[in-house]
Write an enzyme that holds these catalytic residues in place. Structure first.
Site, PDB file in Angstrom:
ATOM      1  N   VAL A   8      65.103-110.933 -74.194  1.00  0.00           N
ATOM      2  CA  VAL A   8      65.164-109.784 -73.302  1.00  0.00           C
ATOM      3  C   VAL A   8      65.615-110.294 -71.947  1.00  0.00           C
ATOM      4  O   VAL A   8      65.434-111.470 -71.607  1.00  0.00           O
ATOM      5  CB  VAL A   8      63.812-109.048 -73.178  1.00  0.00           C
ATOM      6  CG1 VAL A   8      63.468-108.336 -74.468  1.00  0.00           C
ATOM      7  CG2 VAL A   8      62.703-110.001 -72.787  1.00  0.00           C
ATOM      8  N   SER A   9      66.200-109.413 -71.131  1.00  0.00           N
ATOM      9  CA  SER A   9      66.843-109.845 -69.891  1.00  0.00           C
ATOM     10  C   SER A   9      65.879-110.054 -68.733  1.00  0.00           C
ATOM     11  O   SER A   9      66.131-110.865 -67.849  1.00  0.00           O
ATOM     12  CB  SER A   9      67.911-108.829 -69.475  1.00  0.00           C
ATOM     13  OG  SER A   9      68.896-108.711 -70.479  1.00  0.00           O
ATOM     14  N   LYS A  10      64.776-109.320 -68.713  1.00  0.00           N
ATOM     15  CA  LYS A  10      63.885-109.382 -67.563  1.00  0.00           C
ATOM     16  C   LYS A  10      62.628-110.177 -67.877  1.00  0.00           C
ATOM     17  O   LYS A  10      62.110-110.143 -68.991  1.00  0.00           O
ATOM     18  CB  LYS A  10      63.514-107.967 -67.097  1.00  0.00           C
ATOM     19  CG  LYS A  10      64.704-107.167 -66.587  1.00  0.00           C
ATOM     20  CD  LYS A  10      64.280-105.798 -66.086  1.00  0.00           C
ATOM     21  CE  LYS A  10      65.468-105.009 -65.561  1.00  0.00           C
ATOM     22  NZ  LYS A  10      65.070-103.673 -65.056  1.00  0.00           N
ATOM     23  N   GLN A  15      60.349-105.333 -70.153  1.00  0.00           N
ATOM     24  CA  GLN A  15      61.060-105.234 -71.422  1.00  0.00           C
ATOM     25  C   GLN A  15      60.269-105.958 -72.501  1.00  0.00           C
ATOM     26  O   GLN A  15      59.588-106.945 -72.234  1.00  0.00           O
ATOM     27  CB  GLN A  15      62.463-105.836 -71.303  1.00  0.00           C
ATOM     28  CG  GLN A  15      63.387-105.059 -70.379  1.00  0.00           C
ATOM     29  CD  GLN A  15      64.786-105.654 -70.350  1.00  0.00           C
ATOM     30  OE1 GLN A  15      65.009-106.769 -70.786  1.00  0.00           O
ATOM     31  NE2 GLN A  15      65.727-104.888 -69.836  1.00  0.00           N
ATOM     32  N   ALA A  39      65.335-114.048 -70.380  1.00  0.00           N
ATOM     33  CA  ALA A  39      66.374-114.485 -69.444  1.00  0.00           C
ATOM     34  C   ALA A  39      67.618-113.657 -69.647  1.00  0.00           C
ATOM     35  O   ALA A  39      67.856-113.110 -70.732  1.00  0.00           O
ATOM     36  CB  ALA A  39      66.698-115.961 -69.653  1.00  0.00           C
TER      37      ALA A  39
END
Length: 204
Positions: A8-10, A15, A39
């Site tokens: 996940v990005s956050k 998320q 990341a």
């Protein structure tokens, strides 16, 4: 052995990987074989992915929920999969636009081959545009010039595109930077390799 990778990005907890985790478990991945990063896809530092890839062995298959969970960009993705393939490791994408990719099957390898051709085409196109820009600067505004030559990446891309009803040959030639005559000298109207195309691919 099936190995699952999630991302996940956050990192602030807003998320969740629950959806990815459920899909990977349903596909047969053991819970102890799941790796998870928090990341951005553009970040080089993804320790769990590095650990995941390092620990895989020949005969293993890496499963991801969607293609964008694995690669930072198309070039990184292609390089990662080439590395896995050389080590005898497969890749399977469960859903999304890359769901047809399963490098453990012949058809899946073909789909990824098109991705690889696109990545190579992107690299060559950038290089050619750079050279064209330098030539234009040297010429002090001179316009025109010969179309870009055919390359192995363009031949493979043409093979994948020519023969499909939705493909407009004029647009394809414009995108590849070659004339219709050059295109058909390398690839037939049905997408089959012609002598010049075979010679070009063989020389790479």
């Amino acid at each position: 052995m099936l190995i699952g990778y999630m991302r996940v990005s956050k990192t602030d907890g807003s998320q969740s990987t629950d959806l990815q985790r459920d899909a990977l478990l349903a596909a047969g991945v053991d819970p102890s074989k799941l790796y998870e990063d928090h990341a951005s896809g553009k970040e080089d530092d993804r320790p769990e992915l590095a650990s995941c890839l390092k620990g895989m062995n020949a005969g293993d298959t890496l499963l991801v929920w969607k293609l964008d969970r694995l690669g930072r960009d198309l070039r990184h993705l292609v390089n990662t999969v080439h590395n896995l393939t050389e080590r005898g490791i497969g890749l399977k994408v469960l859903t999304g636009e890359g769901a047809a990719i399963d490098t453990t099957t012949a058809s899946g390898k073909l789909v990824f081959g098109i991705f690889a051709a696109l990545a190579e085409f992107e690299r060559e196109l950038i290089s050619e545009r750079t050279k064209a820009g330098l030539a234009s600067a040297r010429a002090r505004g001179r316009k025109g010039g010969r179309p870009y030559k055919m390359t192995p990446a363009k031949v493979r891309l043409a093979m994948a595109a020519v023969g499909h009803k939705e493909t407009k040959i004029g647009s394809l030639c414009e995108e590849l930077g070659v004339t219709r005559q050059t295109l058909y000298r390398h690839v037939s109207p049905t997408g089959e390799l012609r002598p010049d195309g075979k010679k070009l691919l063989k020389s790479k």
